[in-house]
Scaffold this active site. Structure first.
Site, PDB file in Angstrom:
ATOM      1  N   HIS A  59     -12.818  -7.971  -8.764  1.00  0.00           N
ATOM      2  CA  HIS A  59     -12.746  -7.551  -7.365  1.00  0.00           C
ATOM      3  C   HIS A  59     -13.809  -6.505  -7.103  1.00  0.00           C
ATOM      4  O   HIS A  59     -13.987  -5.595  -7.906  1.00  0.00           O
ATOM      5  CB  HIS A  59     -11.359  -6.997  -7.034  1.00  0.00           C
TER       6      HIS A  59
ATOM      7  N   ASN B 241     -11.133 -16.287  -2.782  1.00  0.00           N
ATOM      8  CA  ASN B 241     -10.728 -15.066  -2.075  1.00  0.00           C
ATOM      9  C   ASN B 241     -11.916 -14.130  -1.816  1.00  0.00           C
ATOM     10  O   ASN B 241     -12.661 -13.815  -2.746  1.00  0.00           O
ATOM     11  CB  ASN B 241      -9.701 -14.296  -2.903  1.00  0.00           C
TER      12      ASN B 241
ATOM     13  N   HIS C  81     -10.651 -15.589  -7.641  1.00  0.00           N
ATOM     14  CA  HIS C  81     -10.548 -14.260  -7.028  1.00  0.00           C
ATOM     15  C   HIS C  81     -11.893 -13.554  -7.171  1.00  0.00           C
ATOM     16  O   HIS C  81     -12.737 -13.974  -7.964  1.00  0.00           O
ATOM     17  CB  HIS C  81      -9.459 -13.438  -7.722  1.00  0.00           C
ATOM     18  N   GLY C  82     -12.052 -12.470  -6.415  1.00  0.00           N
ATOM     19  CA  GLY C  82     -13.290 -11.695  -6.545  1.00  0.00           C
ATOM     20  C   GLY C  82     -14.497 -12.478  -6.060  1.00  0.00           C
ATOM     21  O   GLY C  82     -15.552 -12.467  -6.686  1.00  0.00           O
ATOM     22  N   GLY C  83     -14.343 -13.155  -4.918  1.00  0.00           N
ATOM     23  CA  GLY C  83     -15.416 -14.037  -4.419  1.00  0.00           C
ATOM     24  C   GLY C  83     -16.627 -13.307  -3.859  1.00  0.00           C
ATOM     25  O   GLY C  83     -17.717 -13.889  -3.782  1.00  0.00           O
ATOM     26  N   SER C  84     -16.479 -12.037  -3.469  1.00  0.00           N
ATOM     27  CA  SER C  84     -17.616 -11.304  -2.892  1.00  0.00           C
ATOM     28  C   SER C  84     -18.731 -11.149  -3.908  1.00  0.00           C
ATOM     29  O   SER C  84     -18.470 -10.824  -5.075  1.00  0.00           O
ATOM     30  CB  SER C  84     -17.182  -9.902  -2.434  1.00  0.00           C
TER      31      SER C  84
ATOM     32  N   ASP D 146      -1.233 -11.439  -1.062  1.00  0.00           N
ATOM     33  CA  ASP D 146      -2.196 -11.436  -2.165  1.00  0.00           C
ATOM     34  C   ASP D 146      -1.781 -10.379  -3.202  1.00  0.00           C
ATOM     35  O   ASP D 146      -1.457  -9.245  -2.831  1.00  0.00           O
ATOM     36  CB  ASP D 146      -3.556 -11.073  -1.527  1.00  0.00           C
TER      37      ASP D 146
END
Ligand code: 13P
Length: 291
Positions: free
Chosen positions: A183, A237, A215-218, A83
């Protein structure tokens, strides 16, 4: 395109059936166990990610050996992705070590430089049937609880024309796009909404030529994740939420049991809590029962 590669086939299936495969980041054995157990329980394909920092901690060869061992033991489609690889030398090392996929993050370079390096990496990786991911618009933050969340302006988002140019000239299989995520999470564990309009414009431009990656799925609201998948995202992700589940559980156990010193006694609860997060994401992404 690495057609023989199983990860490619699964992402194609995700594109057709509108679900997303989760990439869950790791730097230790316990987190791998949590992900594998969740995937096994829910019969889901999963991608295990290591950033450059994470892979330097666990070691490229050891990460490959561990994933291979779990894959053989469970028969699950488990894949290992490097990654945010920044240097082509390190990405080539990951390819040579046996990673199934590599992500080249050239988003801080000029578009010309990014295309040039991405092209070279794609050529190298595809010779070994390894999946490649590129990135054109920088996705900020860091996978932790951020004091201040990055301000994302309209011009920071991925431009559909540039996305098409990048994938056409480089031949990447997947593309990380900036549609408003970053992120990490804010102190409330949340994120602002995804710019779904921009996502749809990108998807209209690139069609099924590339796998679109979020990206930055949280911390992204569940409704946004569902709509993003409906609009063409096939890989998501997740890192921060796993790190939080791991660290907060570990802290709590050790605070409550200050005399505890035996990892195999306190780690199962940590694994259980990380596994819960992975299971929730697999259900949300619609990848359960897709193997
Ligand atoms: P989060 O830490 O926000 O989940 O992002 C993870 C990620 O995008 C890894 O590439």
């Amino acid at each position: 395109m690495p057609n023989k590669n199983l990860i490619f086939k699964i992402l194609k299936k995700a594109q057709k059936e509108k679900f997303a495969v989760g990439q869950f980041n790791i730097s230790n054995l316990e987190t791998i166990k949590a992900i594998v157990q969740a995937a096994q329980k829910l019969k889901s394909p999963v991608i295990i990610g290591t950033s450059e920092g994470e892979s330097k901690f666990i070691d490229l060869d050891q990460a490959v050996a561990l994933i291979r061992s779990f894959r053989e033991e469970t028969g699950l489609p488990l894949f290992l992705n490097l990654d945010h690889g920044k240097s082509s030398e390190y990405i080539k090392e990951a390819v040579d070590s046996g990673y199934d996929a590599v992500h080249f993050d050239g988003s801080k370079l000029s578009l010309e430089e990014n295309i040039k390096t991405a092209k070279e990496i794609v050529k190298y990786a595809h010779k070994k049937e390894i999946l490649t991911e590129g990135e054109i618009s920088f996705i900020g933050g860091a996978s932790e609880v951020l004091e201040k969340i990055p301000e994302i302006k309209e011009e920071d988002l991925t431009d559909p024309e540039e996305a098409l140019r990048f994938i056409t000239e480089t031949g990447v299989d997947s593309l990380a796009i900036n549609v408003g995520t970053f992120h990490g999470v804010d102190v409330f564990g949340k994120k602002p909404h995804i710019n779904l309009q921009r996502l749809k414009e990108i998807k209209n431009k690139v069609g099924d030529k590339v796998f679109l990656v979020l990206h930055g799925g949280s911390g992204v609201p569940e409704e946004d994740i569902k709509e993003a998948i409906e609009s063409g995202i096939v890989k998501i992700n997740i890192n921060t939420e796993l790190r939080l589940a791991f660290t907060n559980t570990l802290k709590k156990i050790l605070e409550e049991n200050p005399k505890e010193t035996t990892p195999y006694k306190y780690m199962p609860k940590v694994i259980e809590e990380v596994q819960k997060v992975v299971e929730e994401k697999i259900q949300l992404f619609g990848s359960a029962n897709k193997i």
